[in-house]
Write an enzyme that holds these catalytic residues in place. Structure first.
Site: not given
Length: 301
Positions: A169, A177, A182, A186, A212
């Site tokens: 994780d 984010n 975002h 990414d 994630e």
């Protein structure tokens, strides 16, 4: 796994399909030349005939390095060259008007079958990379995760091998984010998973478990060895930074939970154990890993 984006991999697959079509036409022309006793193409009698056919022209000239170094691609080379050598022998015999011995034709036919098997394998592996992988990160998608783990679980139950799984994780990913957007998130996600896959063994698998979170299968690995491997990756991931916002590096750490596939429980329970170990890692302050102790039913550092 091919380290190419979707558009480039689609282009390679299209080129491969055209190369296969050209190979089929070459084979049909070869058989027609032999049966009808027609003049042969002088390219087919050259020492480098395997480079002169249209399939060979694609294979040796127009393929990206990321595909050229792949094992499935490399396996084609020997079979393709050997098949052309045998085809040259058939054409040389046919040119003398002598009958071709059955064992010579069988040798060519067998080499042809082996080549086509290798080509089909490459095509299937490219298609698997295109359609069974998460397009953002390159990890396998969740659809085949349980099937893959259950196959490993059967080997564990038969005492063929051990298998460790881990859930990764990204720490504070929502903050990344929210702080950088975002698009940057990414990039962080994609770069971290790419690093993970680059530092695992060829037969280890990474699945996008959700958001994630990513599930990793480590076949032929006990809990101690799996923990050592994961800890090495965790400590090095993000050094140097994997993503930037302008010139500013974005800090990144990850947490892991590990568990062994247990012959006494189903795959879903093992995933829950790894998930509980991951929760323990988060509770311990993140940027660490925890192992599930099946004997005491508790996570361990």
């Amino acid at each position: 796994m091919f380290k190419l984006d979707e558009a480039k991999l689609q282009a390679v697959l299209k080129q491969l399909h055209q190369a296969i079509y050209n190979h089929e036409r070459w084979h049909n022309d070869l058989i027609r030349t032999i049966i009808c006793q027609q003049p042969h193409d002088h390219h087919d009698m050259a020492k480098d005939a395997h480079r002169r056919c249209r399939f060979g022209q694609w294979y040796y000239n127009d393929v990206p390095t990321e595909v050229r170094d792949h094992q499935a691609f490399l396996a084609i080379r020997t079979e393709h060259k050997h098949m052309h050598q045998l085809a040259t022998q058939l054409l040389a015999t046919a040119a003398t008007k002598a009958a071709i011995a059955p064992h010579d034709y069988d040798a060519f036919a067998n080499a042809l079958d082996r080549l086509r098997l290798e080509i089909q394998t490459l095509s299937r592996e490219i298609e698997e990379s295109l359609y069974n992988h998460d397009p953002l990160t390159g990890a396998l998608n969740r659809i085949g995760m349980l099937t893959s783990l259950r196959a490993l679980h059967e080997l564990v139950k038969r005492q063929v091998q051990q298998c460790c799984i881990a859930i990764m994780d990204l720490d504070h990913f929502k903050v990344i984010n929210d702080s950088y957007g975002h698009a940057v998130g990414d990039k962080v996600l994609s770069a971290s998973v790419r690093y993970l896959m680059d530092h695992l063994r060829p037969y280890d698998k990474v699945f996008r478990y959700g958001g994630e979170e990513f599930l990793i299968s480590l076949p032929s690995t006990d809990l101690k060895a799996g923990h050592t491997m994961i800890e090495r990756i965790r400590e090095e991931l993000g050094k140097p930074p994997l993503a930037f916002h302008g010139s500013k590096p974005i800090p990144l750490t990850v947490s892991f939970g590990l568990a062994m596939l247990d012959p006494e429980v189903n795959v879903e329970e093992t995933i829950r154990r790894a998930d509980k170990a991951l929760y323990a890692a988060k509770s311990a302050g993140r940027n660490c890993s925890r192992k599930w102790d099946a004997v005491n039913s508790t996570p361990l550092a």
